[in-house]
Design a protein around this motif. Structure first.
Motif, short mmCIF file in Angstrom:
data_model
loop_
_atom_site.label_atom_id
_atom_site.label_comp_id
_atom_site.label_asym_id
_atom_site.label_seq_id
_atom_site.Cartn_x
_atom_site.Cartn_y
_atom_site.Cartn_z
N ILE A 155 0.83 -1.20 0.00
CA ILE A 155 0.00 0.00 0.00
C ILE A 155 0.87 1.25 0.00
O ILE A 155 1.84 1.34 0.75
N ASP A 156 0.51 2.22 -0.84
CA ASP A 156 1.16 3.54 -0.87
C ASP A 156 0.12 4.58 -0.50
O ASP A 156 -0.98 4.58 -1.07
N LEU A 157 0.47 5.47 0.42
CA LEU A 157 -0.42 6.53 0.86
C LEU A 157 0.25 7.88 0.72
O LEU A 157 1.44 8.01 0.99
N GLU A 158 -0.52 8.87 0.29
CA GLU A 158 -0.03 10.25 0.24
C GLU A 158 -0.85 11.06 1.24
O GLU A 158 -2.08 11.14 1.11
N LEU A 159 -0.17 11.63 2.23
CA LEU A 159 -0.86 12.31 3.32
C LEU A 159 -0.59 13.81 3.34
O LEU A 159 0.50 14.26 2.96
N VAL A 160 -1.56 14.53 3.86
CA VAL A 160 -1.39 15.92 4.28
C VAL A 160 -1.64 15.89 5.79
O VAL A 160 -2.67 15.37 6.23
N VAL A 161 -0.66 16.38 6.56
CA VAL A 161 -0.79 16.33 8.02
C VAL A 161 -1.07 17.72 8.57
O VAL A 161 -0.78 18.74 7.95
N ASP A 162 -1.65 17.75 9.76
CA ASP A 162 -1.90 19.01 10.46
C ASP A 162 -0.58 19.58 10.97
O ASP A 162 0.32 18.84 11.40
N TYR A 163 -0.46 20.89 10.93
CA TYR A 163 0.74 21.55 11.45
C TYR A 163 0.85 21.29 12.95
O TYR A 163 -0.15 21.32 13.67
N GLY A 164 2.07 21.02 13.40
CA GLY A 164 2.33 20.87 14.83
C GLY A 164 2.37 19.44 15.32
O GLY A 164 2.83 19.17 16.42
N VAL A 165 1.91 18.50 14.51
CA VAL A 165 1.95 17.10 14.94
C VAL A 165 3.30 16.50 14.56
O VAL A 165 3.99 16.99 13.67
N SER A 166 3.68 15.44 15.25
CA SER A 166 4.89 14.72 14.91
C SER A 166 4.60 13.86 13.68
O SER A 166 3.79 12.92 13.74
N ILE A 167 5.25 14.19 12.59
CA ILE A 167 4.99 13.47 11.33
C ILE A 167 5.36 12.00 11.48
O ILE A 167 4.65 11.12 10.99
N THR A 168 6.46 11.72 12.16
CA THR A 168 6.86 10.32 12.32
C THR A 168 5.85 9.55 13.17
O THR A 168 5.57 8.38 12.89
#
Length: 143
Positions: A82-95
């Motif tokens: 599975i491949d996913l492309e994400l947009v994350v909220d600012y301020g969260v730990s991306i890892t």
């Protein structure tokens, strides 16, 4: 004379036949579960989200968000990638967000589709900043 058809009398009903799972099924499972993780703002690149937003407004084009936007899969008889492309909220730990998404997707796909997930590749393509307007909000204001 009797013919041996390969069916064993007394075999469990679940073992008689073959189950095929389409890629889109795994895409939908992965997309729904990934969106549920805290810190995931959206799936797909900005361009894909814009095109999807336009498609959703077209009459007869279906209702709601596309559950498969930002998700790509390869499904075999026993395994899935599975491949996913994400947009994350600012301020969260991306890892941390990526680890939670990976864990949830693997768990859900293995449980629901019965396929071993060999990899979940995540690409974070954008960060949603707090002061950015929603695409829909901006269009409503302009109209």
């Amino acid at each position: 004379m009797t013919e041996n058809t390969g069916v064993r009398i007394g075999a469990a009903p679940g073992s008689r036949g073959r189950t095929t799972i389409a890629d889109v099924v795994v895409e939908k499972i992965a997309g729904m579960v990934a969106r549920d993780v805290r810190g995931v703002y959206a799936l797909g690149s900005g361009f894909a989200r814009s095109m999807g937003s336009m498609r959703e407004r077209m009459p007869g084009a279906g209702s709601g968000k596309s559950a498969t936007r930002g998700v790509s899969v390869e499904v075999g008889e026993l395994q899935a990638a599975i491949d996913l492309e994400l947009v994350v909220d600012y301020g969260v730990s991306i890892t941390d967000v990526a680890a939670a998404v990976r864990e949830n997707v693997i768990s859900a796909v293995e449980r629901m589709a019965g396929r071993e997930v060999v990899e979940v590749n995540i690409m974070v393509s954008d960060v949603k900043l707090p002061d950015e307007e929603e695409e829909g909000e901006e269009r409503q204001r302009i109209q």
